[in-house]
Design an enzyme around this catalytic site. Structure first.
Site, mmCIF file in Angstrom:
data_model
loop_
_atom_site.group_PDB
_atom_site.id
_atom_site.type_symbol
_atom_site.label_atom_id
_atom_site.label_comp_id
_atom_site.label_asym_id
_atom_site.label_seq_id
_atom_site.Cartn_x
_atom_site.Cartn_y
_atom_site.Cartn_z
ATOM 1 N N ASN A 304 0.950 -1.310 0.195
ATOM 2 C CA ASN A 304 0.431 0.135 -0.118
ATOM 3 C C ASN A 304 0.516 1.679 0.151
ATOM 4 O O ASN A 304 2.239 1.047 0.238
ATOM 5 C CB ASN A 304 -1.092 0.188 0.903
ATOM 6 N N GLU A 305 0.019 2.139 -0.242
ATOM 7 C CA GLU A 305 1.029 3.339 -0.394
ATOM 8 C C GLU A 305 -0.004 4.695 -0.552
ATOM 9 O O GLU A 305 -1.211 5.121 -0.422
ATOM 10 C CB GLU A 305 1.530 3.829 -1.416
ATOM 11 N N THR A 307 -0.134 8.478 1.692
ATOM 12 C CA THR A 307 0.509 10.270 2.042
ATOM 13 C C THR A 307 1.256 10.333 2.551
ATOM 14 O O THR A 307 2.400 10.997 2.689
ATOM 15 C CB THR A 307 -1.193 11.450 2.514
ATOM 16 N N TYR A 308 1.815 9.465 3.678
ATOM 17 C CA TYR A 308 2.683 9.745 5.001
ATOM 18 C C TYR A 308 3.518 8.221 5.083
ATOM 19 O O TYR A 308 4.557 8.384 5.548
ATOM 20 C CB TYR A 308 2.127 10.080 5.989
ATOM 21 N N ILE A 310 4.664 4.531 2.577
ATOM 22 C CA ILE A 310 4.627 2.942 1.308
ATOM 23 C C ILE A 310 4.990 1.472 2.680
ATOM 24 O O ILE A 310 6.147 1.591 2.744
ATOM 25 C CB ILE A 310 6.146 3.171 0.115
ATOM 26 N N VAL A 311 4.173 0.687 2.120
ATOM 27 C CA VAL A 311 4.864 -0.168 2.656
ATOM 28 C C VAL A 311 4.790 -1.442 2.054
ATOM 29 O O VAL A 311 3.867 -1.316 0.965
ATOM 30 C CB VAL A 311 3.467 -0.662 4.021
ATOM 31 N N LYS A 326 7.551 -0.789 6.641
ATOM 32 C CA LYS A 326 6.533 0.616 6.130
ATOM 33 C C LYS A 326 7.892 1.757 5.602
ATOM 34 O O LYS A 326 8.591 2.111 7.102
ATOM 35 C CB LYS A 326 6.159 0.581 7.390
ATOM 36 N N ASP A 426 -7.294 6.161 17.979
ATOM 37 C CA ASP A 426 -7.852 6.064 15.741
ATOM 38 C C ASP A 426 -8.240 4.810 15.907
ATOM 39 O O ASP A 426 -7.376 4.284 14.996
ATOM 40 C CB ASP A 426 -6.673 6.256 15.390
#
Length: 612
Positions: A304-305, A307-308, A310-311, A326, A426
């Site tokens: 996944n990519e 805003t903060y 990339i995994v 991460k 969260d």
């Protein structure tokens, strides 16, 4: 003597001789212990001149510095009773300066020599002096006498030195200078500029927060003190699961069903960044020293990519273990210019490295990039799914027993956090990871923080909007674990119905949707409600709780049903007043988990093919 007994003499026939050196360093006085008493004898010793030549370089520096050598205004004693001092240092902590080497003529008629230390001159006796007085009794005229200032001012000419004594004095001067130099090197004042940490490489404090810290240092305690420093947690990093969660403050992509929340404004992030920013110092930022390189991991594919970050799915070349990497994106702002590392990411790393619970994602270590890569990577355990993705792939809701299994794991992990004074801030389905073994783990501690007692004001711009409690929507800044319990209630409702309970499009719309289901609060229902900043808005009056209609006990058209105990748990979690909201301990002990159907075992939970 007892009657009928035999009179036996207690005197020892054989005399046992034990010769011990005195601890004050004298070599000429010994103790012989026999049957009843101790006899002190003077053992014949070589001439003073020979001893001065042989032992000149072996005198103790400490004895000299303490003034226990011959010095000015000393009372003379016959040369045959003059003591030599052992080179053994008995008390290295007391460091003094060597007194003057001049001599004075004694005003006393008896030419004797008595040791007078610097402390004795000041009117104090050292422990060694006391030992000498007890172990070797001397005539009263040999007691140390404090010299007057006039006597100390008298200088003894060098010509009065005995034969060979001048050479001895020169040797002593050289030894003392070398000794003082060594003592200054050893006993110098601590100076951070001259220490090995003055170079900025590492420090004891930074070593304690090193990212390679052993898992044995993890929290395994039942509770922490509320006064301990805020655990440094992060907001910037999303969970490495797919960005399918929706709602306000989400750092992930919108869900496939088109439901959208308000964009995550940069001002909200700035407020979270400034929250207790002084708790971190520049010295705590150098935590990557000694970390492994990301080149030791083989990247398999991108998960996944956002805003903060990339995994990546990767394999550890050393252990051949599949992990999740991460990547933490560095942003150019004041914090990175000052510290060199994002403040919120540093908080997240520290709290995840400190937690050790089966319901919390395991962060193994933090690695750095290669030669031309300044990025930082979090190495986490790899789980195949997240709860949001699983719910989107399912065609029907979870069964009651499956919901109980997932809820118990979620509450168990949350109890660990709350027991350790940590608020997640969260909780949502996309931040709950799952594997094919039926295990659920809490991840994404980007907004988490450690709280204390009394409660301090925090930012209200936390928790994704759909799972945010009404007190935060109304502008409250003093809150605690109750905000997490509201999110748990929203997650439970979503597990039962397969859709979000309060999908608001804005903060005002979110409040209206909450009040439409649970009723509009007032001072009687929620004491202090009117004091919130956003409570001045006019909301539609709805005095009834309509939650039961959404989760009926009996359904004639199909769909999920909820027993009385199950509804009581859900309604208690979604109580408007945070003071009356259910705690995590009470939720775990609720009767709903003990009624039929019982929670399903994790081994029998459904499995899904991995998507990443």
């Amino acid at each position: 003597m007892a009657a009928g007994g035999v009179d036996v003499s207690r005197s020892s026939v054989a005399v046992k001789k034990d010769y011990d050196f005195y601890r004050n360093g004298s070599r000429d006085v010994y103790v012989r212990q026999s049957g009843r008493d101790d006899e002190r004898r003077q053992i014949k010793r070589p001439s003073d001149h020979d001893l001065r030549r042989n032992d000149g370089r072996h005198r103790s520096r400490l004895a000299y510095e303490k003034g226990e050598l011959r010095e000015e205004a000393e009372v003379q004693r016959p040369s045959e009773k003059r003591r030599k001092f052992s080179p053994i240092v008995w008390n290295a902590e007391k460091v003094g300066r060597a007194p003057s080497r001049e001599k004075t003529k004694s005003p006393f008629p008896v030419p004797t020599t008595t040791v007078i230390s610097n402390q004795a001159v000041a009117g104090k006796t050292t422990s060694n002096d006391q030992v000498n007085a007890l172990m070797s009794p001397e005539p009263s005229y040999l007691a140390p006498v404090q010299p007057s200032e006039a006597l100390l001012a008298v200088k003894h000419p060098v010509d009065d030195l005995e034969e060979g004594q001048l050479e001895e004095e020169q040797v002593m001067q050289e030894d003392v200078k070398e000794g003082l130099l060594e003592e200054e090197q050893v006993m110098q004042e601590p100076n951070i500029k001259t220490s090995r940490w003055g170079t900025g490489l590492t420090s004891p404090k930074e070593e304690l927060i090193s990212v390679n810290v052993s898992k044995t240092n993890r929290w395994n305690r039942s509770s922490l003190t509320p006064e301990c420093e805020e655990v440094m947690v992060s907001e910037e990093q999303q969970c490495y699961s797919s960005g399918s969660g929706s709602g306000h403050l989400s750092v992930e992509k919108l869900s496939a069903d088109g439901n959208s929340g308000r964009e995550y404004y940069s001002s909200d992030h700035d407020e979270l960044e400034h929250e207790d920013q002084d708790s971190l110092t520049p010295g705590e930022m150098n935590m990557m020293f000694g970390s492994r390189s990301v080149n030791e991991f083989q990247k398999l594919n991108k998960i996944n990519e956002g805003t903060y970050g990339i995994v990546y799915k990767a394999r550890d070349e050393k252990t051949k273990e599949i992990v999740a990497l991460k990547k933490i994106k560095m942003k150019e702002d004041r914090f990175e210019e000052e510290y060199g590392f994002p403040l919120t990411s540093l908080r997240e790393i520290n709290i995840l490295l400190s937690c050790n619970h089966p319901a919390i994602v395991n962060v193994k270590e933090v690695v750095v990039g290669g030669k031309n890569d300044n990025d930082v990577y979090m190495v986490m355990e790899h789980l195949e799914h997240d709860l949001r993705g699983v719910m989107d792939r399912r065609k029907e809701p979870f069964s009651t027993s499956e919901v109980k299994c997932l809820m118990m794991q979620l509450l168990d992990g949350l109890k660990y956090l709350h027991t350790n004074w940590i608020i997640h801030r969260d909780l949502k389905p996309s931040n709950l990871l799952m594997n094919n073994c039926g295990e659920l783990k809490i991840c994404d501690f980007g907004m988490a923080r450690q709280y204390g007692s009394p409660i301090k004001p925090y930012t209200q711009m936390v928790i994704t909007q759909w799972y945010r409690p009404p007190e935060l929507l109304l502008g409250a800044k003093e809150y605690s674990t109750a905000v997490d319990m509201w999110s748990v209630g929203c997650i439970m409702a979503e597990l039962l119905s397969q859709k979000p309970l309060f999908p608001g499009k804005s903060e005002l719309d979110q409040l209206q949707k909450i009040f439409a289901v649970l009723g509009t609060p007032n001072e009687a229902i929620w004491p202090g409600f009117s004091s919130f900043p956003n409570a001045k808005a006019k909301f539609p009056t709805q005095p009834y709780n309509m939650l039961r209609k959404k989760f009926p006990a009996i359904s004639f058209v199909g769909g999920q049903i909820l027993s009385e105990r199950g509804f009581d748990l859900l309604n208690s979690l979604l109580t408007l007043d945070p003071e009356k909201r259910l705690t995590v301990e009470d939720a775990l002990n609720h009767g709903w988990f003990h009624e039929v159907p019982l929670p399903k075992s994790k081994d029998f939970m459904p499995t899904y093919p991995p998507k990443r």
